[in-house]
Design a protein around this motif. Sequence first.
Motif: not given
Length: 597
Positions: A396-397, A372-377, A388-394, A380-382
Amino acid sequence: MKNIRNFCVIAHIDHGKSTLSDRLLEFTKTIDKRNMVAQTLDNMDLERERGITIKSHAIQMRYVHTDGEVYVFNMIDTPGHVDFSYEVSRSIAACEGALLLVDASQGIQAQTISNLYLAIEHDLEIIPVLNKIDMESAMIDEVSDQIIDLIGCTKEDILLASGKTGIGIQEIMTAVVNRVPAPKGDPEAPLQALIFDSVFNSFRGVIAYFRILNGRMRKGEKVRFFHTSKEYEVDELGILQMNLIPQPYLEAGNVGYIITGIKESREIKVGDTITNAINPCTEAIHGFEDVKPMVFAGLFPIDNDDFEDLRDSLEKLQLNDASLVFEPETSVALGFGFRCGFLGMLHLEIIQERLSREFNMEVITTVPNVSYFATNTKGEAFPVRTPADLPDPNYLQEVQEPYIRAQIITKPEYIGTIMTLCMEKRGILTRQTYLTTYRVELTFELPLAEIVFDFYDRLKSISRGYASFDYSMIDYRASDLVKLEIKLNGENVDALSALVHRSKAESFGRKICTRLKELLPRQQFLIAIQAAVGAKIIARETISALRKDVTAKCYGGDISRKRKLLEKQKEGKKKMRQIGSVEVPQKAFLDVLKLTD
């Protein structure tokens, strides 16, 4: 060079490629009758047991044409299953022509179309062959019309053949000579050869299979590998028949093998270019793109001491199967292992089986998932390859998941059940086309994660085996994904955590908790099995403690004596639960993971 023909055989799974290849080998007397077995080119036990081709197999045949000219045919038999399409793309890069095989009793199926487009992209000359014409259920006219609609040829261009009885083999040979162009290339130019496959031999090191585009390669001269810039002396080179046949030199247009004494598997890369060390070519051959894994899973050795052995085994397998990618990872529960990328679930199963048979390596596989691809608040996309790579919901964008375009070809009576299955898997129907009155093509856009586990099996069962399936990546789309964690007495078991869609999290969590309750051995203390999304517990099962009857020795007397003993036991259980850890046996891991298959 004008008498060389390089071609491959492409088709859907089970359309008779390997059987037809057997007849071609017999016809050209490449193999004598004594040594002839069914599926001659499938040299892996696994291929014979399952009746599928897993590896592409190259072989050289000598054919005397009707006019007395002798031609050299380099033929590559390719796999038909969608999970091994990378093998097909590599074989196509080494050829000028392709035999497109279609089963006369089944007609055109999804993988036939997929492999055909691959061949057309590389400007290959397509020779359509209608196979199994001797069967009672053969629909020669109908399937011929389908082929004409698909590639725009005439009815005279389609060859009729039977791999079983040998009908039409002479016509195929003549068509290869007349229709497939001779390879282009300059034997006097600097050496340029494309590596399209390789294999590890424990006595001789790495044997690389190549196709020479320009130049000449001689025994004893120094060659350079473009990718690693390392130079080696050619110990042996030759042509590929049933055995390796050494030659003093090979020229442009030919397919062969090279042995340079390389013992390290990482020093050769499939897709690399071989050139002369003294007179090198200026640029590498652009053969085929890097592989894009679809499914990721962790492979861990059962005994942690076998970590280095597993690394060696995977490197040797990667030589033979370039679509396998892996990198080291660690897990709290399972120790050191590797995060591996596969092209599909069958590919994962085959790699596990090959590790076991060829290298005697038994491994534990974690829950397969996709990338998957995640974007944080911070914006930043990674990439997210493990839960385990997924950041906490707080922090996570959004999370984006890969979507595929699925082509399903089936009979009209199964449309309803197939649509229900695809809708259940969050699919969107984009197109419905009737190829003929008896065949319909459905095109869906589906999340890749939904087809990873049981989609193909369920599709086959609801269509009674008539539906054929192929897919290609489209893009990444925003999705409501959550990290499902499994806790034992409040502690996370990272090997069992998974990324799932919010709508399916509860049912998936309940399944795993119920399964763990059945599989985990009871302890002296109570075990709480919980499935959680963030701080919210969505499912729970409890394994009650094993209890000794501490009041058995009290005969009569005051009740306070019994109560005192029970209180003492209760305190002990409470303390035990605080310091006791729950061990998940290896067998339980394997059984829980089978839940998703």
